[in-house]
Design a protein around this motif. Structure first.
Motif, PDB file in Angstrom:
ATOM      1  N   TYR A 144      -1.237  -7.472  -1.018  1.00 41.59           N
ATOM      2  CA  TYR A 144      -0.756  -6.103  -0.855  1.00 41.59           C
ATOM      3  C   TYR A 144      -0.846  -5.342  -2.169  1.00 41.59           C
ATOM      4  O   TYR A 144      -1.243  -4.178  -2.200  1.00 41.59           O
ATOM      5  CB  TYR A 144       0.694  -6.091  -0.350  1.00 41.59           C
ATOM      6  N   ILE A 198       4.877  -3.471   5.394  1.00 40.34           N
ATOM      7  CA  ILE A 198       4.498  -2.080   5.657  1.00 40.34           C
ATOM      8  C   ILE A 198       5.492  -1.404   6.613  1.00 40.34           C
ATOM      9  O   ILE A 198       5.159  -0.428   7.279  1.00 40.34           O
ATOM     10  CB  ILE A 198       3.057  -1.945   6.192  1.00 40.34           C
ATOM     11  N   PRO A 258       7.051   3.524   6.379  1.00 38.61           N
ATOM     12  CA  PRO A 258       5.808   4.298   6.429  1.00 38.61           C
ATOM     13  C   PRO A 258       5.600   5.229   5.233  1.00 38.61           C
ATOM     14  O   PRO A 258       4.499   5.746   5.058  1.00 38.61           O
ATOM     15  CB  PRO A 258       5.942   5.104   7.724  1.00 38.61           C
ATOM     16  N   THR A 288       2.334   0.920   1.998  1.00 37.67           N
ATOM     17  CA  THR A 288       2.036   1.126   3.418  1.00 37.67           C
ATOM     18  C   THR A 288       0.900   2.116   3.587  1.00 37.67           C
ATOM     19  O   THR A 288      -0.030   1.890   4.380  1.00 37.67           O
ATOM     20  CB  THR A 288       3.289   1.621   4.167  1.00 37.67           C
ATOM     21  N   LYS A 324      -2.718   1.281   5.384  1.00 38.50           N
ATOM     22  CA  LYS A 324      -3.142   2.042   6.566  1.00 38.50           C
ATOM     23  C   LYS A 324      -4.391   2.882   6.309  1.00 38.50           C
ATOM     24  O   LYS A 324      -5.037   3.332   7.253  1.00 38.50           O
ATOM     25  CB  LYS A 324      -1.994   2.925   7.059  1.00 38.50           C
ATOM     26  N   SER A 334       6.129   1.710  12.373  1.00 35.41           N
ATOM     27  CA  SER A 334       5.179   1.641  11.263  1.00 35.41           C
ATOM     28  C   SER A 334       4.194   0.493  11.432  1.00 35.41           C
ATOM     29  O   SER A 334       2.995   0.655  11.199  1.00 35.41           O
ATOM     30  CB  SER A 334       5.933   1.505   9.933  1.00 35.41           C
TER      31      SER A 334
END
Length: 182
Positions: A95, A121, A124, A129, A133, A157
């Protein structure tokens, strides 16, 4: 679980696989990735697997043990390079790397994107996150070993990652579902 993941992928749908820890989510996802490779999914586009740093070794070992045909490129550490990706099927990263290299990684298109510990995540509005996305992938799979989150918006989310727009936008989801339920 594998059959369900594979069927969703063939239909062009994302999946959220949420079971308690130790019930084989990782193996089911690896099996799905292997089936995708066998069908040629990684000839032009690669797979992206995003995990917390603590799971890099586990994922590497599991792929090596259960799907050695999957060619893995570990993208982590100070000397990382995307060059070896051309000879790999799957890019395994964290991440933190996705967040710090959002601009470059979001320019690539992926055949499939998997996120493990999807609660990473659940908010949001965080940079992490938003970076996750922003990645472009035909199929998205979210995995969670903590299927019960604290708030309905956290579910939104994660679902929004797997199937963008399926539950509508966050504001409408909160007013129509989260507030009445919570």
């Amino acid at each position: 679980g594998y059959e369900w993941l594979y069927k969703n992928a063939r239909l062009g749908m994302g999946s959220l696989i949420a079971d308690d820890m130790g019930l084989g989510k990782t193996l089911q996802v690896i099996t799905t990735l292997l089936k995708m490779k066998q069908e040629g999914a990684f000839k032009k586009l690669k797979g992206l697997v995003v995990v917390p740093t603590t799971l890099l070794t586990n994922w590497s070992k599991e792929i090596s043990k259960f799907a050695p045909e999957l060619r893995l490129h570990l993208y982590h550490g100070s000397g990382r390079s995307l060059t070896p990706l051309k000879d790999a099927d799957i890019l395994l990263t964290t991440y933190g790397v996705v967040r710090s290299e959002e601009e470059g990684l979001s320019k690539l298109k992926w055949a499939v994107m998997v996120i493990d510990e999807a609660q990473n995540i659940k908010n949001p509005n965080t940079a992490q996150t938003k970076a996750v996305k922003k990645m472009k992938s035909g199929i998205k799979i979210a995995m969670s070993g903590t299927p019960v989150e604290n708030r309905m918006a956290e579910y939104w989310s994660i679902f929004d990652f797997a199937n963008k727009g399926y539950l509508g936008n966050l504001k409408k989801f909160v007013s129509d579902y989260a507030i009445p339920i919570e």
